[in-house]
Write an enzyme that holds these catalytic residues in place. Structure first.
Site, mmCIF file in Angstrom:
data_model
loop_
_atom_site.group_PDB
_atom_site.id
_atom_site.type_symbol
_atom_site.label_atom_id
_atom_site.label_comp_id
_atom_site.label_asym_id
_atom_site.label_seq_id
_atom_site.Cartn_x
_atom_site.Cartn_y
_atom_site.Cartn_z
ATOM 1 N N LYS A 69 -31.902 5.725 -23.945
ATOM 2 C CA LYS A 69 -31.716 4.524 -24.644
ATOM 3 C C LYS A 69 -33.062 4.074 -25.126
ATOM 4 C CE LYS A 69 -27.144 5.089 -24.031
ATOM 5 N NZ LYS A 69 -26.148 4.763 -22.935
ATOM 6 N N TRP A 118 -18.739 0.336 -19.824
ATOM 7 C CA TRP A 118 -19.652 0.891 -19.119
ATOM 8 C C TRP A 118 -19.280 0.391 -17.417
ATOM 9 C CZ3 TRP A 118 -20.764 5.475 -20.117
ATOM 10 C CH2 TRP A 118 -21.116 5.741 -21.423
ATOM 11 N N ASP A 160 -27.175 -1.548 -13.725
ATOM 12 C CA ASP A 160 -27.050 -0.348 -14.683
ATOM 13 C C ASP A 160 -27.852 -0.709 -15.678
ATOM 14 O OD1 ASP A 160 -26.657 1.482 -16.475
ATOM 15 O OD2 ASP A 160 -24.594 1.517 -16.438
HETATM 16 C C1 LIG Z 1 -25.046 5.249 -22.101
HETATM 17 C C2 LIG Z 1 -24.845 4.396 -20.824
HETATM 18 C C3 LIG Z 1 -24.234 5.016 -19.789
HETATM 19 C C4 LIG Z 1 -23.991 6.629 -19.620
HETATM 20 O O1 LIG Z 1 -25.306 7.143 -19.617
HETATM 21 P P1 LIG Z 1 -25.136 8.963 -19.683
HETATM 22 O O2 LIG Z 1 -26.649 9.060 -19.394
HETATM 23 O O3 LIG Z 1 -24.411 9.364 -20.776
HETATM 24 O O4 LIG Z 1 -24.376 9.209 -18.270
HETATM 25 C C5 LIG Z 1 -24.125 4.094 -18.740
HETATM 26 N N1 LIG Z 1 -24.189 3.053 -18.594
HETATM 27 C C6 LIG Z 1 -24.843 2.370 -19.847
HETATM 28 C C7 LIG Z 1 -24.830 0.951 -19.644
HETATM 29 C C8 LIG Z 1 -24.944 3.013 -20.688
HETATM 30 O O5 LIG Z 1 -25.840 2.386 -21.976
#
Ligand SMILES: *Cc1c(COP(=O)(O)O)cnc(C)c1O
Length: 360
Positions: A196, A102, A172
């Site tokens: 998540k 990521w 993030d």
């Molecule tokens: C799942 C995830 C993403 C991507 O998320 P989307 O909503 O599919 O764009 C980005 N960063 C992390 C840490 C993630 O777990």
């Protein structure tokens, strides 16, 4: 059919109480005669839901009043671009810490807008750890420092908050937001896709220090401008109304269960149960450095990869689903977000022990 234990990395398990309430309110939300899905986002009913959603999130995370909370769409992946577009503020470079898949995507996107300084990376050991603060090479003129507190794929979590010497810190938090108490004031901006640890896919939450808004790069589309969303209380266009409603039910449930302090204890207990199983076995291996082990996503491999398919098939038969690891790591991955009950982890551990006995 009974519900299974779902270890998916995302979209992921939601609390059963939330799904039940959503079911009960599906056709007629609190006497309104309609589903939340059918409401105008500018109507009295939904405006009430939206206000409560924000108030509850603010309470859970103790978000200072100097921060805006935005309910957006586009996923965390859109934030990879929105962060530089909004936070460069005339500067030409940003610092990024590269701890996995990521981080890499965030870096790739940022490079379209500025020069990216990789302040630290764990690429040398296949992204299995979080580089210590004293290894970071920060640029004091950077517009901001971006990192990924929990790498969902590698299962690497920072259990400390970086010190950036006053440069705005961007996180993030897609896969560990609401899993523990944090001090929001240590961050300039936090973003997370909801699927998540919050609610359904389609909702993205941004928590941002208000004084950083309003200096986007030239040509920034309105939809990518945090200030426009903030000035319009996330109603510049139609927000993801139903996803916000489900998130609001999750927030309410977390509050009723003792908030994030209680959630943190619950998550520590679950993670310990699974790591103890991995550590006490020569059959299973966890690739992550001990001090950076994630409480949310736990990758592990079997002694012999030829057993992977048999393991997964047997797990499914025991009501344990979505354990296949990401292709970049291999093996298995158990994602055990807030909504995964301890019973689910215990059932997994029991299955793993029996599997080892039979195949070890
Ligand atoms: C799942 C995830 C993403 C991507 O998320 P989307 O909503 O599919 O764009 C980005 N960063 C992390 C840490 C993630 O777990």
């Amino acid at each position: 059919m009974e519900r299974i234990y779902n270890f998916s990395a995302g979209p992921a398990v939601l609390p059963q109480e939330v799904l039940e309430q959503a079911r009960d309110e599906m056709l007629n939300w609190q006497g309104s005669g309609m589903s939340v899905m059918e409401m105008s986002h500018r109507g009295k009913e939904f405006m009430g839901i939206a206000a409560q959603t924000e108030a509850d999130l603010r309470e859970l995370l103790a978000i200072p009043t100097t921060y805006k909370v935005l309910f957006l769409q586009g996923g965390a992946s859109s934030q990879f671009a929105m962060v530089p577009m909004n936070l460069l503020r005339g500067k030409t470079s940003a610092d990024y810490v590269n701890t996995g898949e990521w981080s890499k995507k965030a870096i790739k996107e940022a490079k379209k807008f500025c020069s990216v300084n990789i302040a630290a990376t764990s690429e040398d050991k296949n992204f299995s750890y979080a580089p210590a603060q004293d290894k970071w090479m920060l640029n004091k003129d950077a517009a901001y420092v971006h990192y990924t507190p929990n790498e969902t794929i590698g299962g690497v979590e920072f259990h400390w908050v970086p010190d950036t010497g006053g440069v705005p810190l961007v996180a993030d938090m897609s896969s560990n937001i609401l899993s523990k108490q944090i001090d929001v004031s240590q961050y300039a901006l936090i973003y997370a896709g909801a699927q998540k640890n919050i609610g359904p896919a389609g909702l993205t939450i941004v928590i941002v220090r208000e004084d950083l808004l309003g200096q986007t790069v030239a040509g920034t589309p309105s939809m990518f401008d945090y200030k426009i969303h903030a000035d319009n209380e996330s109603m510049y266009n139609t927000p993801p109304t139903y996803a916000m409603y489900i998130a609001s039910l999750v927030f309410k449930l977390l509050k009723s269960k003792g908030g994030l302090a209680a959630m943190e204890q619950h998550n520590i207990a679950k993670a310990n149960a699974l790591y103890d199983c991995l550590d006490s076995s020569a059959f299973y291996t966890c690739p992550t450095a001990r001090e950076n082990r994630s409480r949310m996503n736990i990758p592990f491999t079997l002694k012999d990869a030829a057993l992977d398919e048999i393991f997964l098939k047997g797990a499914k038969e025991h009501g344990l689903a979505q354990l296949k690891g990401h292709r970049s790591v291999g093996g298995m991955r158990a994602s055990i977000y807030n909504a995964m009950p301890i019973e689910g982890v215990k059932a997994l551990v029991e299955y793993m022990k029996a599997f080892e006995k039979k195949n070890g």
